[in-house]
Scaffold this motif. Structure first.
Motif, PDB file in Angstrom:
ATOM      1  N   LEU A  79     -20.208 -15.750  -2.562  1.00 25.71           N
ATOM      2  CA  LEU A  79     -19.194 -15.843  -1.516  1.00 25.71           C
ATOM      3  C   LEU A  79     -18.020 -14.963  -1.913  1.00 25.71           C
ATOM      4  O   LEU A  79     -17.485 -15.087  -3.018  1.00 25.71           O
ATOM      5  CB  LEU A  79     -18.740 -17.291  -1.346  1.00 25.71           C
ATOM      6  N   TRP A  80     -17.603 -14.072  -0.972  1.00 26.09           N
ATOM      7  CA  TRP A  80     -16.466 -13.176  -1.188  1.00 26.09           C
ATOM      8  C   TRP A  80     -15.331 -13.569  -0.242  1.00 26.09           C
ATOM      9  O   TRP A  80     -15.576 -14.124   0.832  1.00 26.09           O
ATOM     10  CB  TRP A  80     -16.866 -11.724  -0.922  1.00 26.09           C
ATOM     11  N   PRO A  81     -14.087 -13.217  -0.590  1.00 25.54           N
ATOM     12  CA  PRO A  81     -12.961 -13.479   0.325  1.00 25.54           C
ATOM     13  C   PRO A  81     -12.883 -12.414   1.423  1.00 25.54           C
ATOM     14  O   PRO A  81     -11.975 -11.568   1.442  1.00 25.54           O
ATOM     15  CB  PRO A  81     -11.748 -13.437  -0.609  1.00 25.54           C
ATOM     16  N   ILE A  82     -13.843 -12.474   2.315  1.00 23.30           N
ATOM     17  CA  ILE A  82     -13.930 -11.505   3.406  1.00 23.30           C
ATOM     18  C   ILE A  82     -13.761 -12.246   4.717  1.00 23.30           C
ATOM     19  O   ILE A  82     -14.384 -13.287   4.944  1.00 23.30           O
ATOM     20  CB  ILE A  82     -15.280 -10.755   3.366  1.00 23.30           C
ATOM     21  N   SER A  83     -12.906 -11.729   5.591  1.00 24.46           N
ATOM     22  CA  SER A  83     -12.639 -12.370   6.874  1.00 24.46           C
ATOM     23  C   SER A  83     -13.808 -12.192   7.827  1.00 24.46           C
ATOM     24  O   SER A  83     -14.745 -11.429   7.544  1.00 24.46           O
ATOM     25  CB  SER A  83     -11.364 -11.796   7.489  1.00 24.46           C
ATOM     26  N   ARG A  84     -13.755 -12.870   8.961  1.00 25.21           N
ATOM     27  CA  ARG A  84     -14.855 -12.832   9.913  1.00 25.21           C
ATOM     28  C   ARG A  84     -15.089 -11.447  10.498  1.00 25.21           C
ATOM     29  O   ARG A  84     -16.208 -11.099  10.870  1.00 25.21           O
ATOM     30  CB  ARG A  84     -14.584 -13.834  11.043  1.00 25.21           C
ATOM     31  N   ASP A  85     -14.026 -10.631  10.585  1.00 25.66           N
ATOM     32  CA  ASP A  85     -14.211  -9.286  11.143  1.00 25.66           C
ATOM     33  C   ASP A  85     -14.679  -8.279  10.111  1.00 25.66           C
ATOM     34  O   ASP A  85     -14.781  -7.084  10.379  1.00 25.66           O
ATOM     35  CB  ASP A  85     -12.914  -8.799  11.798  1.00 25.66           C
ATOM     36  N   GLY A  86     -14.940  -8.762   8.890  1.00 29.84           N
ATOM     37  CA  GLY A  86     -15.484  -7.891   7.855  1.00 29.84           C
ATOM     38  C   GLY A  86     -14.471  -7.227   6.982  1.00 29.84           C
ATOM     39  O   GLY A  86     -14.839  -6.507   6.035  1.00 29.84           O
ATOM     40  N   THR A  87     -13.188  -7.433   7.228  1.00 32.14           N
ATOM     41  CA  THR A  87     -12.157  -6.810   6.389  1.00 32.14           C
ATOM     42  C   THR A  87     -11.934  -7.639   5.130  1.00 32.14           C
ATOM     43  O   THR A  87     -12.160  -8.852   5.096  1.00 32.14           O
ATOM     44  CB  THR A  87     -10.838  -6.687   7.153  1.00 32.14           C
ATOM     45  N   ASP A  88     -11.477  -6.940   4.091  1.00 32.49           N
ATOM     46  CA  ASP A  88     -11.201  -7.626   2.834  1.00 32.49           C
ATOM     47  C   ASP A  88     -10.018  -8.577   2.975  1.00 32.49           C
ATOM     48  O   ASP A  88      -8.982  -8.237   3.550  1.00 32.49           O
ATOM     49  CB  ASP A  88     -10.887  -6.618   1.734  1.00 32.49           C
ATOM     50  N   GLY A  89     -10.194  -9.758   2.435  1.00 35.50           N
ATOM     51  CA  GLY A  89      -9.083 -10.677   2.268  1.00 35.50           C
ATOM     52  C   GLY A  89      -8.863 -10.858   0.779  1.00 35.50           C
ATOM     53  O   GLY A  89      -9.133  -9.952  -0.012  1.00 35.50           O
ATOM     54  N   ARG A  90      -8.418 -12.011   0.362  1.00 41.05           N
ATOM     55  CA  ARG A  90      -8.322 -12.314  -1.067  1.00 41.05           C
ATOM     56  C   ARG A  90      -8.181 -13.820  -1.227  1.00 41.05           C
ATOM     57  O   ARG A  90      -7.836 -14.534  -0.291  1.00 41.05           O
ATOM     58  CB  ARG A  90      -7.142 -11.576  -1.706  1.00 41.05           C
TER      59      ARG A  90
END
Length: 460
Positions: free
Chosen positions: A356-367
């Protein structure tokens, strides 16, 4: 039969005139007014010793036929002789305290040795097993025995060192069920209440020898059948203690009784010795509390935060993987943070794991909201928990600093942990003085007995 009545009968049998004279004098004495709780000092109890081999001179009872659930013959017999017949031991018996005793012969295997309270007995303990899971922490000891003899034995090792004794005696209601036999004496016995009081007095006197006189508590549960007599007995035996009666609701639906009020309560006598005193608690035990015990104000914050949160976008060492078991979804470990130019495709994921990565639903990087070291520290403390499964793993949540400070200050109580190790919290309301009427569950009626608690445990 009281001890005095039995002695009178024996005196009349040996010397009718002496017996009649004694009976007349005793009758005159009993007519004098005595203040306080007055009852006969009966000795009707006897304890069975099933592990004891039957020998000549023993007192015994005849056991009911194997498979029978009814109470067997309660008469006492004396073994006058042991014989052998067809390879089996046979006991010759004569009935005790009978005007015209009838002898009989019974197989030794169908008898149980009995000791009455007037007999000298030296009880001992045999360990039958143990479960050790606490290391060097304090441990519990369960004694399965006739409670009077068990308590009496403890006076040799724990005299005046017990902090709490909790007694849940037979209530003398006349009921017989699987929990315990409340029919301590027959309902039509003229000495019914007197015999029950004598039974209680013996145990309470031993309890006095065990309790720490400087700081201890005695708790006795009872219902309306004997609550008043028990109260008088406690005041009489423990005049130096603080005695308080608590009413506790045990069945809110009520126990229906034809032509009577439906009973929903029982009682607890609480006796305090020395410095023992009641302290405040998070519940007053009477009124419902929406705050106490609630988790409504315990907020678990989502670990994921988007890049655009008022700071310059970027990973800031907060972009790292969380690995989960592919089968059961259990969290396994964290991975190293990725730099701004690193790709998640370059991270190796074992076949039996998901990531699991901190990636938002639209595919952009989060954290993630906290760094990998702090995340691992929070995991060890139970400050991280996981929600439902998704494609990569399970959504993580964590406790914010204000919640952690509330745990450290005592405003939030840790009452357990879930299957992932996350703490289970309850809000601790303002400490209140418990009421003398309890409308919350207080104790189990699953069995009668006596419990003792000691603060300084002896060496193993």
């Amino acid at each position: 039969m009281s001890r005095l009545t039995e002695l009178l009968r024996q005196a009349r049998k040996a010397d009718p005139q002496l017996g009649a004279d004694l009976e007349a004098e005793i009758s005159a004495l009993t007519k004098r007014r005595t203040f306080g709780l007055v009852f006969e000092q009966h000795q009707p109890e006897a304890v069975e010793l099933p592990g004891r081999a039957v020998r000549r001179g023993d007192k015994v009872r005849v056991l009911p036929p194997r498979g029978e659930t009814k109470t067997g013959d309660q008469r006492l017999w004396r073994v006058t002789r042991m014989e052998r017949a067809d390879g089996q031991r046979v006991a010759r018996l004569v009935e005790l305290d009978a005007e015209e005793p009838d002898p009989q012969a019974v197989l030794a295997g169908d008898l149980v040795v009995v000791a009455e309270f007037r007999d000298r007995i030296h009880p001992g303990l045999i360990e039958t097993g143990r479960v050790e899971r606490g290391g060097d922490k304090p441990f519990h000891t369960v004694i399965n025995a006739e409670n009077y003899h068990a308590l009496e034995m403890l006076t040799y090792t724990h005299r005046h060192s017990i902090d709490t004794i909790y007694i849940d005696p037979p209530y003398n209601t006349g009921a017989k069920d699987w929990k315990y036999n409340n029919n301590y004496v027959e309902s039509d016995d003229d000495y019914r209440h007197s015999k029950w009081l004598a039974m209680m007095e013996r145990r309470l006197e031993v309890a006095r020898e065990l309790l720490n006189p400087d700081d201890s508590v005695l708790i006795v549960t009872i219902d309306e059948k004997e609550v008043n007599r028990l109260g008088l007995l406690l005041h009489q035996l423990f005049p130096e203690s603080g005695v308080q009666l608590v009413t506790t609701v045990i069945n809110r639906k009520g126990n229906a009784r034809r032509g009577e009020f439906s009973r929903c309560e029982e009682y607890l006598y609480i006796l305090r010795f020395g410095e023992a005193a009641l302290s405040g608690w998070h519940h007053d035990m009477l009124h419902s509390s929406k705050e106490a015990g609630s988790q409504a104000n315990v907020r678990w914050k989502s670990l994921l935060r988007l890049a655009s949160t008022g700071q310059t976008s970027g990973r800031f060492n907060l972009f790292y993987p969380l690995f989960f078991d592919a089968v059961n979804g259990r969290f396994l470990r964290t991975g190293a943070p990725l730099g701004a130019s690193d790709s998640v495709e370059d991270v190796e994921v074992p076949n039996d794991e998901t990531v699991l990565w901190p990636i938002s639903r639209d595919g952009t990087d989060g954290r993630w909201s906290i760094g990998v070291d702090k995340f691992n520290d929070y995991m060890a403390k139970g400050y991280v928990r996981f929600g439902r499964r998704n494609a990569g793993g399970r959504t993580p949540y964590y406790l914010m600093d204000s919640q952690i400070l509330a745990i450290e200050s005592g405003d939030l109580a840790v009452v357990g942990r879930d299957e992932d190790g996350a703490v289970i919290l309850e809000v601790v309301a303002r400490r209140k003085q418990p009421m003398s009427v309890w409308n919350v569950p207080s104790h189990s009626t699953s069995g009668a007995g006596t419990s003792v608690v000691r603060s300084l445990l002896p060496d193993r």
